[in-house]
Design an enzyme around this catalytic site. Structure first.
Site, short mmCIF file in Angstrom:
data_model
loop_
_atom_site.label_atom_id
_atom_site.label_comp_id
_atom_site.label_asym_id
_atom_site.label_seq_id
_atom_site.Cartn_x
_atom_site.Cartn_y
_atom_site.Cartn_z
N GLU A 22 0.83 -1.22 0.00
CA GLU A 22 0.00 0.00 0.00
C GLU A 22 0.86 1.26 0.00
O GLU A 22 2.07 1.21 0.27
CB GLU A 22 -0.92 0.01 1.22
CG GLU A 22 -0.17 0.05 2.54
CD GLU A 22 -1.01 0.63 3.68
OE1 GLU A 22 -1.58 1.72 3.50
OE2 GLU A 22 -1.08 -0.01 4.74
N LYS B 172 -4.06 -2.84 15.13
CA LYS B 172 -3.36 -1.73 15.79
C LYS B 172 -3.90 -1.47 17.18
O LYS B 172 -5.11 -1.39 17.38
CB LYS B 172 -3.49 -0.46 14.94
CG LYS B 172 -2.40 -0.33 13.92
CD LYS B 172 -2.35 1.05 13.33
CE LYS B 172 -3.63 1.45 12.66
NZ LYS B 172 -3.82 0.94 11.33
N1 PSU Z 1 -1.27 1.10 9.71
C1 PSU Z 1 -0.05 1.68 9.78
N2 PSU Z 1 0.16 2.80 9.07
C2 PSU Z 1 -0.82 3.31 8.27
C3 PSU Z 1 -2.08 2.65 8.18
C4 PSU Z 1 -2.26 1.57 8.93
O1 PSU Z 1 0.82 1.23 10.47
O2 PSU Z 1 -0.58 4.32 7.64
C5 PSU Z 1 -3.13 3.16 7.23
C6 PSU Z 1 -3.54 2.03 6.30
O3 PSU Z 1 -3.50 2.51 4.98
C7 PSU Z 1 -4.96 1.69 6.71
C8 PSU Z 1 -5.43 3.04 7.16
O4 PSU Z 1 -5.73 1.17 5.66
O5 PSU Z 1 -4.32 3.56 7.88
C9 PSU Z 1 -6.66 2.94 8.02
O6 PSU Z 1 -7.26 4.18 8.09
P1 PSU Z 1 -8.78 4.32 8.56
O7 PSU Z 1 -8.77 3.88 9.98
O8 PSU Z 1 -9.10 5.79 8.39
O9 PSU Z 1 -9.61 3.44 7.66
#
Ligand code: PSU
Ligand code: MN
Length: 305
Positions: free
Chosen positions: A25, A160
């Site tokens: 990604e 996370k």
């Molecule tokens: N985990 C990380 N770094 C990130 C992300 C996740 O360690 O930058 C990013 C990923 O692209 C994931 C997004 O899809 O954060 C999730 O964001 P949201 O909670 O707004 O969907």
């Protein structure tokens, strides 16, 4: 569809010859880490995928196309642009492509792109999930719906720790997304091997995971799979320290009124600040570890066919 997909010659060749490929990604590059660590990490991740026998395919939305397989210049552009680039999830794709506005793909958007190209393995740091307090805010990452519907396996270091792990696991169960633990029964929590929760199934090898994926998709049980790969012991952070750092970051977020798609990048940056950069080192180490396992599973998938 072909008007919107732009696949690099290397990835095209790999697809044609049925080589192992790992999708990567770009939100983690632009929004997940500061420059130049983000660029170094993105390039090293590609190298690790190659060293383990697969072809890397980093994905972004560039100039009206979903680009699969980026050049070093394109990775540098995303890394330098940072938060100026739009964080693109499923709902953002049509607008950004139609308007030819560049976007960094989240887990959800990267899964969509990988699926369009026929790539089944994807490595990242952590997925989005159900945020703490979601019963009030309704903040549930689109990553989870993508995992429910799109046939791509995501290798990550668990869920996370900034999220509500228990609610995320419930959501995944409802939508039939298997959560596999690589050589672990305990669900890892990104920065730590410990979380206090269990995965659904402990897997012992890349080959075992490849067999499960093959079985799921042969049966047309649509949707993704989470492969939770614990952060290496040497780079693991202390559980209690992290819980405290996260609580502090959540308080700061509330105070500043940060919401929606800005939430995850804010919390990751804040935790990094509170831990004096320790969380960033751990984040980088776990991404490398995931790239390696994803490549090994992609290679094992070739043998399954
Ligand atoms: N985990 C990380 N770094 C990130 C992300 C996740 O360690 O930058 C990013 C990923 O692209 C994931 C997004 O899809 O954060 C999730 O964001 P949201 O909670 O707004 O969907
Ligand atoms: Mn959200």
């Amino acid at each position: 569809m072909h008007n919107y997909l732009s696949i690099s010659p290397e990835v095209q060749e790999a697809l044609k010859n049925n080589k192992a490929i790992v999708a990567l990604e770009s939100t983690i590059i632009s929004h997940g880490m500061p420059y130049p660590k983000n660029k170094e990490t993105a390039l090293e991740v590609e190298k690790i995928v190659r060293d383990n026998g697969a072809i890397p395919a980093t994905i972004a939305l560039l100039n009206g196309k979903i680009k699969i397989g980026l050049s070093i210049n394109e990775i540098d552009y995303l890394a330098q642009s940072g938060e100026k680039i739009i964080k693109a999830s499923r709902r953002d794709i049509p607008y950004l492509l139609a308007q030819k506005i560049d976007g960094a793909t989240t887990v959800a958007a990267t899964m969509i792109a990988a699926d369009l190209a026929g790539i089944r393995l994807f490595a990242t740091g952590g997925i989005g999930g159900v945020h703490r307090g979601a019963s009030q805010t309704f903040d549930i990452s689109a990553d989870l719906q993508e995992l429910a519907n799109t046939n791509v396996a995501v290798v990550c270091a668990g869920i996370k720790a900034i999220l509500d792990l228990e609610l995320t696991l419930e959501y995944l169960e409802t939508f039939g997304v298997p959560v596999l633990g690589y050589k672990t029964k305990e669900l890892p929590a990104f920065y730590t091997q410990k979380s206090g929760f269990e995965v659904n199934f402990k897997m012992e090898s890349a080959a075992e995971i490849a067999q499960l994926l093959q079985t799921k998709w042969t049966l047309n049980l649509k949707g993704g799979v989470i492969v939770a790969n614990p952060v290496p012991k040497a780079e693991e952070l202390d559980y209690d320290t992290m819980q405290k750092a996260i609580d502090e970051a959540l308080i700061a977020e509330k105070k500043m009124g940060i919401k929606g798609k800005a939430s995850t990048p804010f919390l990751l940056a804040k935790v990094k600040e509170i831990t004096h950069g320790m969380s960033l080192d751990s984040n980088i180490a776990l991404v490398y570890n995931n790239a390696k396992l994803a490549a090994q599973i992609a290679v094992a998938m070739q043998k399954e066919e």
